[in-house]
Design a protein around this motif. Structure first.
Motif, PDB file in Angstrom:
ATOM      1  N   LEU A 245       0.831  -1.201   0.000  1.00 39.89           N
ATOM      2  CA  LEU A 245       0.000   0.000   0.000  1.00 39.89           C
ATOM      3  C   LEU A 245       0.870   1.257   0.000  1.00 39.89           C
ATOM      4  O   LEU A 245       0.600   2.221  -0.725  1.00 39.89           O
ATOM      5  N   LYS A 246       1.929   1.240   0.782  1.00 44.37           N
ATOM      6  CA  LYS A 246       2.836   2.392   0.809  1.00 44.37           C
ATOM      7  C   LYS A 246       3.644   2.486  -0.490  1.00 44.37           C
ATOM      8  O   LYS A 246       3.964   3.586  -0.953  1.00 44.37           O
ATOM      9  N   THR A 247       3.948   1.349  -1.077  1.00 47.09           N
ATOM     10  CA  THR A 247       4.660   1.335  -2.349  1.00 47.09           C
ATOM     11  C   THR A 247       3.792   1.916  -3.462  1.00 47.09           C
ATOM     12  O   THR A 247       4.265   2.684  -4.303  1.00 47.09           O
ATOM     13  N   ARG A 248       2.521   1.554  -3.470  1.00 47.96           N
ATOM     14  CA  ARG A 248       1.608   2.098  -4.481  1.00 47.96           C
ATOM     15  C   ARG A 248       1.464   3.610  -4.338  1.00 47.96           C
ATOM     16  O   ARG A 248       1.313   4.322  -5.328  1.00 47.96           O
ATOM     17  N   GLU A 249       1.539   4.095  -3.117  1.00 47.64           N
ATOM     18  CA  GLU A 249       1.455   5.537  -2.900  1.00 47.64           C
ATOM     19  C   GLU A 249       2.615   6.256  -3.590  1.00 47.64           C
ATOM     20  O   GLU A 249       2.485   7.412  -4.015  1.00 47.64           O
ATOM     21  N   GLN A 250       3.741   5.558  -3.721  1.00 47.69           N
ATOM     22  CA  GLN A 250       4.912   6.125  -4.386  1.00 47.69           C
ATOM     23  C   GLN A 250       4.870   5.926  -5.900  1.00 47.69           C
ATOM     24  O   GLN A 250       5.816   6.286  -6.606  1.00 47.69           O
ATOM     25  N   GLY A 251       3.793   5.331  -6.404  1.00 44.84           N
ATOM     26  CA  GLY A 251       3.640   5.178  -7.842  1.00 44.84           C
ATOM     27  C   GLY A 251       4.209   3.909  -8.426  1.00 44.84           C
ATOM     28  O   GLY A 251       4.270   3.765  -9.655  1.00 44.84           O
ATOM     29  N   VAL A 252       4.614   2.960  -7.583  1.00 44.39           N
ATOM     30  CA  VAL A 252       5.170   1.699  -8.067  1.00 44.39           C
ATOM     31  C   VAL A 252       4.035   0.674  -8.150  1.00 44.39           C
ATOM     32  O   VAL A 252       3.418   0.342  -7.134  1.00 44.39           O
ATOM     33  N   PRO A 253       3.730   0.139  -9.350  1.00 38.68           N
ATOM     34  CA  PRO A 253       2.571  -0.739  -9.524  1.00 38.68           C
ATOM     35  C   PRO A 253       2.812  -2.184  -9.090  1.00 38.68           C
ATOM     36  O   PRO A 253       2.724  -3.126  -9.884  1.00 38.68           O
ATOM     37  N   ALA A 254       3.112  -2.363  -7.818  1.00 35.70           N
ATOM     38  CA  ALA A 254       3.288  -3.701  -7.255  1.00 35.70           C
ATOM     39  C   ALA A 254       1.937  -4.211  -6.752  1.00 35.70           C
ATOM     40  O   ALA A 254       1.083  -3.433  -6.321  1.00 35.70           O
ATOM     41  N   VAL A 255       1.769  -5.537  -6.787  1.00 34.80           N
ATOM     42  CA  VAL A 255       0.472  -6.142  -6.475  1.00 34.80           C
ATOM     43  C   VAL A 255       0.670  -7.342  -5.548  1.00 34.80           C
ATOM     44  O   VAL A 255       1.542  -8.185  -5.785  1.00 34.80           O
ATOM     45  N   THR A 256      -0.148  -7.435  -4.504  1.00 34.69           N
ATOM     46  CA  THR A 256      -0.138  -8.593  -3.601  1.00 34.69           C
ATOM     47  C   THR A 256      -1.010  -9.692  -4.195  1.00 34.69           C
ATOM     48  O   THR A 256      -2.176  -9.464  -4.517  1.00 34.69           O
ATOM     49  N   LEU A 257      -0.443 -10.912  -4.322  1.00 35.27           N
ATOM     50  CA  LEU A 257      -1.155 -12.029  -4.934  1.00 35.27           C
ATOM     51  C   LEU A 257      -1.550 -13.119  -3.952  1.00 35.27           C
ATOM     52  O   LEU A 257      -2.501 -13.867  -4.192  1.00 35.27           O
TER      53      LEU A 257
ATOM     54  N   PRO B 271      -2.805  -6.668   9.289  1.00 31.39           N
ATOM     55  CA  PRO B 271      -2.065  -7.011   8.071  1.00 31.39           C
ATOM     56  C   PRO B 271      -1.701  -8.488   7.929  1.00 31.39           C
ATOM     57  O   PRO B 271      -1.518  -9.207   8.900  1.00 31.39           O
ATOM     58  N   TYR B 272      -1.589  -8.898   6.671  1.00 31.76           N
ATOM     59  CA  TYR B 272      -0.986 -10.173   6.325  1.00 31.76           C
ATOM     60  C   TYR B 272       0.533 -10.027   6.406  1.00 31.76           C
ATOM     61  O   TYR B 272       1.065  -8.917   6.506  1.00 31.76           O
ATOM     62  N   ALA B 273       1.239 -11.169   6.298  1.00 29.12           N
ATOM     63  CA  ALA B 273       2.706 -11.130   6.236  1.00 29.12           C
ATOM     64  C   ALA B 273       3.206 -12.289   5.382  1.00 29.12           C
ATOM     65  O   ALA B 273       2.475 -13.238   5.123  1.00 29.12           O
ATOM     66  N   ASN B 274       4.476 -12.190   4.974  1.00 20.44           N
ATOM     67  CA  ASN B 274       5.076 -13.182   4.075  1.00 20.44           C
ATOM     68  C   ASN B 274       4.203 -13.317   2.834  1.00 20.44           C
ATOM     69  O   ASN B 274       3.667 -14.383   2.530  1.00 20.44           O
ATOM     70  N   THR B 275       4.059 -12.222   2.127  1.00 22.06           N
ATOM     71  CA  THR B 275       3.194 -12.189   0.948  1.00 22.06           C
ATOM     72  C   THR B 275       3.991 -12.475  -0.327  1.00 22.06           C
ATOM     73  O   THR B 275       5.220 -12.417  -0.333  1.00 22.06           O
ATOM     74  N   ILE B 276       3.276 -12.785  -1.388  1.00 22.10           N
ATOM     75  CA  ILE B 276       3.890 -12.886  -2.719  1.00 22.10           C
ATOM     76  C   ILE B 276       3.463 -11.657  -3.504  1.00 22.10           C
ATOM     77  O   ILE B 276       2.270 -11.370  -3.630  1.00 22.10           O
ATOM     78  N   VAL B 277       4.452 -10.932  -4.007  1.00 25.31           N
ATOM     79  CA  VAL B 277       4.210  -9.650  -4.674  1.00 25.31           C
ATOM     80  C   VAL B 277       4.857  -9.657  -6.053  1.00 25.31           C
ATOM     81  O   VAL B 277       6.015 -10.072  -6.195  1.00 25.31           O
ATOM     82  N   CYS B 278       4.123  -9.219  -7.047  1.00 27.80           N
ATOM     83  CA  CYS B 278       4.646  -9.085  -8.409  1.00 27.80           C
ATOM     84  C   CYS B 278       4.263  -7.719  -8.961  1.00 27.80           C
ATOM     85  O   CYS B 278       3.379  -7.049  -8.418  1.00 27.80           O
ATOM     86  N   MET B 279       4.900  -7.332 -10.041  1.00 29.86           N
ATOM     87  CA  MET B 279       4.523  -6.107 -10.732  1.00 29.86           C
ATOM     88  C   MET B 279       3.330  -6.371 -11.643  1.00 29.86           C
ATOM     89  O   MET B 279       3.132  -7.496 -12.121  1.00 29.86           O
TER      90      MET B 279
END
Length: 330
Positions: free
Chosen positions: A93-105, A206-214
């Motif tokens: 969520l904080k990464t998206r605020e910076q404009g980086v299109p990362a996604v939690t899967l 919050p969740y933890a140990n997530t898988i994140v991709c662009m």
């Protein structure tokens, strides 16, 4: 004159070579980066690798370790990894605020293992009101505002945490941030008893140990991403319930400082606290994430003014398609 059947072995050999070559090409390279040095908290990914689950899924997976000086989000955005292990959905969520299109899967840990390690006179988070609490930089902008708002803690109680247990060991009036999978083990080894107060048992969402991709990876490599997520969750089920010795040996090879004793403690903590198998995973399968749960984290961050809702569209920060029908049951 050569017999017309004399060329058959050659042709057959060429055919076998072509099949082998085709099979090798079918294993698509895939880089996954963890968020720290190798440890049992990454065990399911190593288990999937050593058991050949990724290979069976058509992937040639490389696990790269993170660490204190490695910005995994930056490397993900630069295309140096296909997916990374996120610390939590807060990070994205904080990464998206910076404009980086990362996604939690997906999320391996249904409960965040973070909490406070206190001495034995503290049995509830409310009991920390007269204690000195050592909080790291990341914690000051995440769980610390939540602790203050929810349990009446004061800003003046916080001191910097330097990843050193000695202040806790030396001062019975000091509590420290920590992880239930490690810090109780470390303090016990040092001869000090304590109580670990898990944030997730007290309403921390919050969740933890997530898988994140662009976003681009999800769009361009959906089959590879789906195969990675599925094999990883099967690996996690196997790691927690089966023979994990080969995976642990690979972890120790990557991180020679790791010990079997420490990993055994971490696995016991993951089991006892149902970090992987509890919550929605109990009914929906390992790795599951839900829109309702993710919204709770988002609402907390907005309410605490940690993120700007005008810059973060919640729906764009997660993608349920890779886990909603997976059903890798504990």
């Amino acid at each position: 004159m050569p017999n017309r059947f004399s060329q058959v072995p050659v042709v057959a050999g060429l055919a076998l070579a072509l099949i082998a070559s085709s099979s090798a090409r079918a294993e698509e390279p895939f880089i996954f980066m963890t968020n720290w040095y190798g440890q049992a908290e990454h065990g399911g990914y190593y288990q999937a690798l050593v058991q050949g689950l990724y290979k069976e899924a058509g992937l040639d997976v490389t696990i790269k370790m993170g660490g204190p000086q490695i910005n995994t989000i930056q490397l993900l955005a630069a295309g140096k990894a296909d997916c990374i292990m996120g610390s939590s959905d807060i990070q994205i969520l904080k990464t998206r605020e910076q404009g980086v299109p990362a996604v939690t899967l997906a999320s391996v840990f249904q409960k965040d293992p973070q909490g406070i390690l206190a001495h034995t006179d503290v049995t509830r988070l409310e009991d920390l009101k007269d204690k000195t609490i050592l909080v790291g930089t990341a914690g000051r902008s995440t769980y610390w505002p939540w602790l203050k708002a929810t349990f009446g803690l004061k800003e003046e109680q916080a001191r910097p945490y330097t990843f050193n247990l000695q202040p806790f060991i030396a001062d019975p009036n000091t509590a420290i941030q920590g992880y239930v999978t490690y810090d109780p083990y470390a303090t016990k080894k040092a001869g000090v008893d304590g109580n670990f107060l898990l944030f997730s048992d007290n309403g921390w969402p919050p969740y933890a140990n997530t898988i994140v991709c662009m976003e681009g990876t999800i769009k361009n490599k959906p089959k590879a991403v789906a195969a990675f997520v599925k094999a990883s969750m099967i690996g996690w089920k196997s790691y927690l319930s089966g023979d994990r010795r080969a995976a642990n040996e690979m972890i120790k090879k990557d991180n020679p400082q790791m010990t079997d004793e420490q990993m055994d403690f971490a696995v016991s903590a993951m089991r006892d606290q149902q970090l992987v198998t509890g919550g929605d995973a109990a009914s929906q399968g390992i790795g599951t994430i839900t829109a309702d749960r993710l919204k709770k984290t988002y609402d907390f961050l907005v309410g605490a003014k940690i993120i700007d809702p005008t810059k973060v569209d919640l729906q764009s920060t997660f993608d349920l398609q890779f886990v909603q029908n997976l059903k890798i049951m504990p």
